[in-house]
Enzyme design. Sequence first.
Site, PDB file in Angstrom:
ATOM      1  N   ASN A 110       0.847  -1.188   0.000  1.00 27.81           N
ATOM      2  CA  ASN A 110       0.000   0.000   0.000  1.00 27.81           C
ATOM      3  C   ASN A 110       0.885   1.241   0.000  1.00 27.81           C
ATOM      4  O   ASN A 110       1.751   1.383   0.853  1.00 27.81           O
ATOM      5  CB  ASN A 110      -0.896  -0.006   1.246  1.00 27.81           C
ATOM      6  N   CYS A 129      -5.247   0.971  -1.202  1.00 32.55           N
ATOM      7  CA  CYS A 129      -5.851  -0.344  -0.977  1.00 32.55           C
ATOM      8  C   CYS A 129      -6.989  -0.582  -1.970  1.00 32.55           C
ATOM      9  O   CYS A 129      -7.240  -1.721  -2.381  1.00 32.55           O
ATOM     10  CB  CYS A 129      -6.351  -0.472   0.460  1.00 32.55           C
ATOM     11  N   HIS A 189     -11.351   1.301   4.115  1.00 33.20           N
ATOM     12  CA  HIS A 189     -10.348   0.345   3.672  1.00 33.20           C
ATOM     13  C   HIS A 189     -10.996  -0.631   2.692  1.00 33.20           C
ATOM     14  O   HIS A 189     -12.155  -1.003   2.850  1.00 33.20           O
ATOM     15  CB  HIS A 189      -9.788  -0.398   4.892  1.00 33.20           C
ATOM     16  N   ASP A 216      -5.569  -8.616   1.326  1.00 33.95           N
ATOM     17  CA  ASP A 216      -5.656  -7.369   2.085  1.00 33.95           C
ATOM     18  C   ASP A 216      -4.287  -6.688   2.044  1.00 33.95           C
ATOM     19  O   ASP A 216      -3.440  -6.895   2.910  1.00 33.95           O
ATOM     20  CB  ASP A 216      -6.069  -7.691   3.523  1.00 33.95           C
TER      21      ASP A 216
END
Length: 1099
Positions: free
Chosen positions: A186, A191, A438, A455
């Site tokens: 990131n 993200c 997020h 993630d």
Amino acid sequence: MLVPNAELTEGPQPMEVAAQSETATTVDNQQVEDPPTSRFTWTIENYSRLNVKKLYSDIFVVGGYQWRVLIFPKGNNVDSLSMYLDVADSTNLPYGWSRYAQFSLAVRNQIHNKYSIRKETQHQFNARESDWGFTSFMSLSEVYDPGRGYLVNDTLVVEAEVTVRKLVDYWSYDSKKETGYVGLKNQGATCYMNSLLQTLYHIPYFRKAVYHMPTTENDMPSGSIPLALQSLFYKLQYSDSSVATKELTKSFGWDTYDSFMQHDVQELNRVLCEKLEDKMKGTVVEGTIQQLFEGHHMNYIECINVDYKSSRKESFYDLQLDVKGCSDVYASFDKYVEVERLEGDNKYQAEKHGLQDAKKGVLFIDFPPVLQLQLKRFEYDFMRDTMVKINDHYEFPMQLDLDRDNGKYLSPEADRRVSNLYTLHSVLVHSGGVHGGHYYAFIRPTLSDQWYKFDDERVTKEDTKRAIEEQYGGEEELPQINPGFNNTPFKFTKYSNAYMLVYIRESDKDKIMCNVDEKDIAEHLRIRLKREQEEKELKKKEKAEAHLYTIIKVARDEDLTEQIGSHIYFDLVDHDKVRSFHIQKQLPFNVFKEEVAKEFGIPVQFQRFWLWAKRQNHTYRPNRPLSPQEEAQSVGQLREVSNKAHNAELKLFLEVELGVDLHPCSPPDKTKEDILLFFKLYDPEKEELRYVGRLLVKGFAKPVEVLPKLNEMAGFTPSEDIELYEEIKFEPNVMCEHIDKRLSFRSCQLEDGDIICYQKFSLGSNDQIRFPDVPSFLEYVHNRQVVHFRSLERPKEEDFSLELSKLHTYDDVVERVARHIGLDDASKVRLTSHNCYSQQPKPQPIKYRGVDHLADMLAHYNQTSDILYYEVLDIPLPELQGLKTLKVAFHHAAKDEVVIHSIRLPKNNTVGDVINDLKTKVELSHPDAELRLLEVFYHKIYKIFPHSEKIENINDQYWTLRAEEIPEEEKNLDSHDHLIHVYHFMKDPNQNQMIQNFGEPFLLVIHEDETLAEVKVRIQNKLQVPDEEFSKWKFAILSMGRPEYLMDSEIVSNRFQKKDVYGVWEQYLGLEHLDTAPKRVYTSNKNRNTFEKPVKIYN
């Protein structure tokens, strides 16, 4: 951006707060499936008067751990509220501690809870990162805007919801080893992009097409989207660790600031696919985007009473499905194809048939092999004039049948031989609120039963329930604390929910989920990326073996000659630009000298090495030669002796003496009486400084004795008269002092490694020479600064550059700018500093002579910028600063129009002066009309300004200043009359019937014994509301937000005890009805740089 707080840990600050913990559950030793969760509420009173940089909440406990919230009320070096979750007892915990938590932080909207700003993340807390959160949680302008509802009665309400989960060793977790896949790094707020890229990568047919896009070995990834995407996909496929996306974002033409702006996944998906579609034209993979993602639907209108039908075929790459009011995907498709009746006032104008009753709708001609469904989780709320997130419960199936109910979604021309049965491939999730959050993705890379969560850098295996059911949204009920008691279950909204779904058609599954291997990757790309990987492995190996090696940096006369006057002016050399050797520590130094002999052609016996030393005045000079005993040691031992900083480098100066034939020879003996001096020559006419050599002199000798040698080194005649200066230091200020040639070197306090600068003796002044001597030139070099100027109207575009001095005064800088842009009056130039964090202009411009020097203009906290913004004013800045500019919205008495006027008057003027100025600019209903000025925000009148009030302290940044004519009936109030506030309101069904004001508030005279029925007649006439609509309105007295409805026969004045309404805005006559009026947009005084930017790919 998710970051640890970079501040040093301090104790809690004194504060005026009230905090309470709303603990949802405190269960000891819970299983992973039922993690301990707590919600904590922190009420911060007297918020605007807080005079601390950081503020801690009270401590609350979750999962047996102590936590607290940390905020920076004025921002952590940004123009935003900064907020973090902090481990309260981190300083007292044992070595090696860590704990893992999922948490959300929120600022509650105290007017409408659904507009609260909430951001969610997860983190493994440890000694290095004991706090984690959001440096730019929300803009300070939003916090302080009283109309927004976040700061009410100078009170801010902060919420934290923390779930402590099973400990995951974040630092040692290996995604590749555990799952076979790697994540994406990131860059700050990317993200949303990472989740989309992982989804596209795991569509093998798409990946194969990207690999087959033509690129060449001469392309650079940072300038080529195809090559950058190929490189990224290759690394995702073959790398063992997470992959960076910087090359790809650079290929988009994004700068650092773009990477810290969170954009929309749907928008990025469309823009990226359009770019790739364009780049694929004329190549072997042309049309791939259409083949994968393009479907078609038919918009039709069919008349009911005549034989006429109109239809239009349109293509789509994704479908936007409604979430609000729909229980699942099928309900959304039902709504998508819902038939609309065109009748009554909405009849259809049919060609040759005139106005006709008709049916209007959409049916699908064909669906694509890869179906992308964008769920409309965000929508515009017309009541609040803002975007809101829809967190409603919304289901989606693993198998999606779009042929159901005999093909009710399909048009007559659809090919029924094609089966439209789809299987779920990926679920993109948004966690948080409308203002940020997020993104991550759940993907089935092979369409097996195993789901994976991508993630950012982390990839984990997940079960179907977590990937699908837990992403439906809606509300979740937490376990009761004491099940034996009749507790009301605690429900909370799930802010994590599906935002985009990707389905793959069963009949195309084998084609889409094809095999992709190295033969699909261009050879030049394989070679380039393998070379990068080998270099990465080599660096990794060097890092692992670094403790076995020492880096020796050897500076020579040649380096000094090359660098001084070119790269550097002060000291002698930049050690990063000299030859470095990677040497094993156990190697004897004498053996290393043989390597130096091979490298430079200097025989070992002619080499003399000097150690460098950092002096107390921060200069770095050769200090002493190595002794024979030291040269007999190993390289590692020598480094330990020489380097107090214990880093892996050993810095040396190689002294080589040249004979008359210019070949190396033995260096002269060095006694305690000998001093090694270095010499620089300055030419005032050329403004040049260069290195000319070094000399070994006797301490008792005098400079006058070496003048012939110095002249020879400079190329002067032997008798040239020269001046000598010692370069002593340059930080923080330059110190360069004249040397008396008649004193001895020792008397001049010269020692090994000192620098003497010299020049021809200067006779008198010469206007053509800017810097006549060495000190003035070094002062100039030290303070010179190239500044890049940009117009404030075009803050991304460089306009021009000027070479200035950091010591230039405010007047010097604006005069240079004025001269460059051809402006006669420099006082009309206004400058604004640069924010190094946001890469934008600072919100407030520099005041006239508000800073002393250019250096102050360029400073931003602990950083220095080289950018300034300028604007040209219509009047001189000192005059403007003496004026107050107010934006006043004038409401015409007879016309339904509002006109904004900018009133610019001296700060010591009064409201009466504003009104007199306004009278000259507006159209009045009659010449003798009187005006008043009101303060209005959130659809309430908060103040009527007295004419005598000074305008200096009036703030129009966050609320509206309204000017209007005073009605005649108000001028002659009877002692029994009341002047009351009248506001429009409605009850919000989504917020427990909470009162919501809207529209334009106004004042009204109420006469004694006047009934509501009589008042209603006057209100209807005033507002010009049609009878049918007005009959639906309800009337109530509202006090502190509670309505008491009135009967037509009630005497209204009995409900209003106070006649003075100046400030009594919480008791008013409320008009309850729906807000059907179009939004009137007339405020233009928004804060600079607070608008969301659209996604743009520039290349």
